[in-house]
Design a protein around this motif. Structure first.
Motif, short mmCIF file in Angstrom:
data_model
loop_
_atom_site.label_atom_id
_atom_site.label_comp_id
_atom_site.label_asym_id
_atom_site.label_seq_id
_atom_site.Cartn_x
_atom_site.Cartn_y
_atom_site.Cartn_z
N GLY A 213 0.79 -1.24 0.00
CA GLY A 213 0.00 0.00 0.00
C GLY A 213 0.81 1.27 0.00
N GLY A 214 2.16 1.16 -0.04
CA GLY A 214 3.00 2.35 0.00
C GLY A 214 2.98 3.05 1.34
N HIS A 215 2.74 2.30 2.41
CA HIS A 215 2.60 2.89 3.74
C HIS A 215 3.96 3.12 4.40
CE1 HIS A 215 -1.69 2.05 3.54
NE2 HIS A 215 -1.42 0.79 3.23
N ASN A 216 4.03 4.17 5.22
CA ASN A 216 5.22 4.42 6.03
C ASN A 216 5.16 3.54 7.29
OD1 ASN A 216 6.02 6.51 4.25
ND2 ASN A 216 4.65 7.93 5.29
N VAL A 217 6.35 3.16 7.78
CA VAL A 217 6.44 2.20 8.90
C VAL A 217 7.41 2.72 9.94
CG1 VAL A 217 6.83 -0.21 9.51
CG2 VAL A 217 6.19 0.36 7.18
N ILE A 218 7.09 2.47 11.20
CA ILE A 218 8.08 2.65 12.27
C ILE A 218 8.17 1.36 13.06
CG2 ILE A 218 6.36 3.69 13.85
CD1 ILE A 218 8.71 5.34 15.01
N MET A 219 9.39 0.88 13.27
CA MET A 219 9.64 -0.34 14.04
C MET A 219 10.27 0.04 15.36
SD MET A 219 11.02 -3.04 11.14
CE MET A 219 12.41 -2.01 10.62
N ILE A 220 9.71 -0.50 16.43
CA ILE A 220 10.21 -0.18 17.77
C ILE A 220 10.53 -1.47 18.50
CG2 ILE A 220 7.81 0.03 18.60
CD1 ILE A 220 8.88 2.11 20.62
N GLY A 221 11.76 -1.55 19.00
CA GLY A 221 12.18 -2.78 19.66
C GLY A 221 13.59 -2.64 20.21
N PRO A 222 14.04 -3.62 20.98
CA PRO A 222 15.36 -3.55 21.62
C PRO A 222 16.49 -3.69 20.60
CG PRO A 222 14.36 -5.70 21.96
CD PRO A 222 13.32 -4.85 21.30
N PRO A 223 17.70 -3.29 20.99
CA PRO A 223 18.83 -3.43 20.08
C PRO A 223 19.11 -4.90 19.76
CG PRO A 223 19.57 -2.79 22.29
CD PRO A 223 18.08 -2.67 22.27
N GLY A 224 19.47 -5.17 18.53
CA GLY A 224 19.79 -6.52 18.11
C GLY A 224 18.59 -7.36 17.72
N ALA A 225 17.40 -6.76 17.67
CA ALA A 225 16.20 -7.54 17.34
C ALA A 225 16.04 -7.74 15.84
CB ALA A 225 14.95 -6.85 17.91
N GLY A 226 16.79 -6.99 15.02
CA GLY A 226 16.74 -7.18 13.58
C GLY A 226 16.04 -6.07 12.81
N LYS A 227 15.87 -4.90 13.42
CA LYS A 227 15.14 -3.80 12.78
C LYS A 227 15.86 -3.33 11.51
CE LYS A 227 15.26 -1.17 16.48
NZ LYS A 227 15.97 -2.04 17.44
N THR A 228 17.14 -3.09 11.60
CA THR A 228 17.91 -2.60 10.45
C THR A 228 17.98 -3.66 9.36
OG1 THR A 228 19.23 -1.19 11.91
CG2 THR A 228 20.12 -1.65 9.71
N MET A 229 18.19 -4.90 9.75
CA MET A 229 18.27 -5.99 8.77
C MET A 229 16.98 -6.12 7.97
SD MET A 229 18.52 -10.06 9.55
CE MET A 229 16.90 -9.97 10.29
N LEU A 230 15.85 -6.01 8.65
CA LEU A 230 14.56 -6.10 7.97
C LEU A 230 14.31 -4.90 7.07
CD1 LEU A 230 12.61 -7.43 11.06
CD2 LEU A 230 12.72 -8.62 8.87
N ALA A 231 14.69 -3.72 7.55
CA ALA A 231 14.48 -2.50 6.75
C ALA A 231 15.26 -2.55 5.45
CB ALA A 231 14.89 -1.27 7.56
N LYS A 232 16.47 -3.08 5.49
CA LYS A 232 17.29 -3.14 4.27
C LYS A 232 16.71 -4.08 3.22
CE LYS A 232 21.73 -1.86 6.35
NZ LYS A 232 23.09 -2.31 6.71
N ARG A 233 15.85 -4.98 3.65
CA ARG A 233 15.24 -5.92 2.70
C ARG A 233 13.92 -5.43 2.13
NH1 ARG A 233 18.88 -8.44 5.45
NH2 ARG A 233 19.73 -10.46 4.80
N LEU A 234 13.42 -4.30 2.61
CA LEU A 234 12.15 -3.79 2.11
C LEU A 234 12.16 -3.49 0.61
CD1 LEU A 234 9.26 -2.88 2.59
CD2 LEU A 234 10.14 -0.65 3.34
N PRO A 235 13.21 -2.87 0.05
CA PRO A 235 13.19 -2.61 -1.41
C PRO A 235 13.05 -3.87 -2.25
CG PRO A 235 14.93 -1.31 -0.36
CD PRO A 235 14.42 -2.28 0.68
N SER A 236 13.50 -5.01 -1.73
CA SER A 236 13.46 -6.24 -2.52
C SER A 236 12.05 -6.79 -2.70
CB SER A 236 14.34 -7.31 -1.87
OG SER A 236 13.80 -7.75 -0.63
N ILE A 237 11.07 -6.28 -1.94
CA ILE A 237 9.69 -6.76 -2.11
C ILE A 237 8.80 -5.68 -2.71
CG2 ILE A 237 9.88 -8.44 -0.25
CD1 ILE A 237 8.19 -6.54 1.50
N LEU A 238 9.35 -4.50 -2.99
CA LEU A 238 8.57 -3.46 -3.66
C LEU A 238 8.41 -3.80 -5.14
CD1 LEU A 238 10.13 -0.25 -2.07
CD2 LEU A 238 7.81 -1.10 -1.73
N PRO A 239 7.35 -3.32 -5.80
CA PRO A 239 7.20 -3.58 -7.23
C PRO A 239 8.40 -3.06 -8.01
CG PRO A 239 5.18 -2.64 -6.32
CD PRO A 239 6.23 -2.55 -5.24
#
Length: 512
Positions: A213-239
């Protein structure tokens, strides 16, 4: 004797043709006129050295160089080559009968070698539009400019090579580039893939909804939970980028000088991750002659703000208008420019200064009130523009070492593309809306109808969970996207229930 060569000036993401007029006559001084900045005026010394090193002479006469139109400011060192060739033509050291068919740009080193320039792609686009036949530029920029068809791109390594081509004694081979073939070949060139992520299925689901849906996202969680790793993979699932989007993104990176040597068309979605010490001008763009900032470099892609509360408040607040309008307008006393800023914002943050508030195993050591004060660094109006609030929890050892194969980015992307196609049909009569996140309030009322059971659920959620009024529209937008992913025409109660859980930061007393 009077000679004319042609160059180009880049303003915003577009170029304008500049005529370089050189007159060599009686006298002894060198004059540069036409509102040139210091870098352009310093070209006299570079040209003098380059000509001597390559067997030519700087005329010891009165030399007047006019950069027309004279009321437009010229910046940078890319005018060295057209000025030098104009001087040689005006002083009779070379004779070329077809200079009017060439756009010439390039910075000279003291030995006559050509250095790369910024904005080669918009210059090439403008040259084709103005009917020029050829574009002589540094060889390192040739691949970038060759994206433009019906224009001969000549990459020169030195001023001697450029002069020999103009004299007809040495031909520079034009760069051949099949734009569509290269573009479609590199569409899926992402290194990071969701197949390598173990666990975090709820976060993957949230990012899939955001991409659909082209929505903006904020992820909140402790350090080392994988927030940055997941964010870097977002472009790979965009059209995949369309060719138009790829050209637009490449133009912006070209103007900003971010393409690098021998680069060509950008065929994957940009991912920009500025450090939290960035200034507001660097983020949105600016300067004497405005240059694009990070939000424009992320156009048609993703802007990732890691450790969101650590960014200066003024930096975060300047994003509010671009997030709504999908563009940023930079105004100065003499010039005003629009830069595209159609990006997805994904942000991440710790829940508190120590990072362990609500952690399932570790205890938070922050004093009372500190957690809320930390969260308050992110303003309500900015959170209002973020549709999905996702709580990220650490992955257990069993999940990390499990043999179960995770779903790949390609599989997720297929579902995202199908959902986007549904939205394209829905908004085909509204050219300013591309996906659900861009719906206006009026459009929202028309396409997000809910039944009585859904209204009752929403009312209960807002009362029991303490959701704010601003969460209402966001929940409807997200639930519409969830329904699109499920292939449903109507928003069902389960779609609303899932959308409601993505508003955690709107809950009263979330941080105690």
């Amino acid at each position: 004797m009077l000679a004319k060569t042609f160059g180009s000036a880049v303003y915003g993401v577009d170029a304008s043709t500049i005529t370089i007029e050189v007159n060599v006559g009686t006298g002894t001084k060198f004059f540069m006129v036409g509102l040139a900045d210091s870098a352009v005026k310093e070209s006299e010394q570079r040209i003098d050295s380059a000509l001597k090193q390559n067997g030519f002479n700087m005329p010891r006469q009165k030399v007047i160089v006019n950069l027309a139109p004279a009321d437009i400011r010229k910046e940078g060192s890319a005018y060295d080559l057209p000025i030098a060739i104009g001087i040689l033509e005006a002083s009779g050291q070379i004779i070329s009968k077809n200079l009017e068919g060439y756009i010439i740009m390039g910075e000279l080193s003291l030995d006559g070698q050509l250095r790369p320039i910024k904005g080669a792609l918009p210059i090439a686009i403008e040259a084709r539009k103005r009917g020029f036949n050829s574009f002589i530029l540094p060889k390192e920029n040739a691949q970038e400019a060759a994206i433009v068809d019906n224009l001969e791109i000549l990459g020169a390594e030195s001023i001697t090579q450029a002069i020999n081509h103009l004299n007809g004694t040495e031909k520079i081979e034009a760069i051949k580039y099949d734009t569509r073939d290269v573009f479609y070949h590199n569409l899926s060139g992402y290194e990071a893939d969701f197949a390598n992520v173990q666990g975090q299925e709820n976060i993957k689901r949230a990012l899939e909804i955001a991409a659909a849906g082209g929505h903006n996202v904020i992820m909140i969680g402790p350090p080392g939970a994988g927030k940055t790793m997941l964010a870097k993979r977002l472009p790979s699932i965009l059209p995949p980028l369309t060719l138009h989007e790829a050209l637009e993104s490449t133009k912006i990176h070209s103007v900003a000088g971010k393409l690098g040597a021998n680069s060509s068309l950008i065929s994957t979605r940009p991912f920009r991750s500025p450090h939290h010490t960035i200034s507001d001008v660097a983020l949105v763009g600016g300067g004497g002659i405005p240059q694009p900032g990070e939000i424009s470099l992320a156009n048609n892609g993703v802007l990732f703000l890691d450790e969101l509360p650590e960014f200066k408040r003024t930096v975060l607040e300047v994003m509010r208008q671009p997030l709504e309008e999908r563009k940023v307008t930079i105004s100065r006393a003499k010039v005003s420019m629009d830069f595209p800023a159609n990006f997805m914002l994904i942000a991440s943050m710790n829940p508190c200064p120590c990072g362990y508030y609500n952690h399932p195993e570790k205890e938070c050591v922050c004093a009372p009130g500190i957690v809320q004060r930390y969260l308050n660094k992110v303003s309500g109006p900015l959170l209002d523009r973020i549709d999905l609030h996702v709580e990220v929890t650490p992955v257990s050892f069993d999940q990390m070492t499990a043999d179960r194969k995770s779903e790949s980015s390609t599989e997720i992307r297929e579902r995202v593309i199908q959902a986007r196609e549904v939205q394209s049909k829905r908004f085909k009569d509204q050219p300013t809306i591309y996906h659900n996140a861009m719906m206006s309030s009026q459009t929202l009322k028309e396409v997000c109808q809910i039944n009585e059971a859904g209204k009752k659920l929403l009312k209960t959620a807002m009362e029991k969970l303490g959701l704010s009024a601003r969460a209402y529209d966001r929940i409807l937008r997200v639930s519409r996207t969830i329904a699109d992913l499920a292939g449903k025409e109507d928003i069902m109660i389960e779609h609303l229930a899932e959308a409601i859980q993505y508003r955690s930061l709107d809950r009263e007393n979330w941080a105690g």
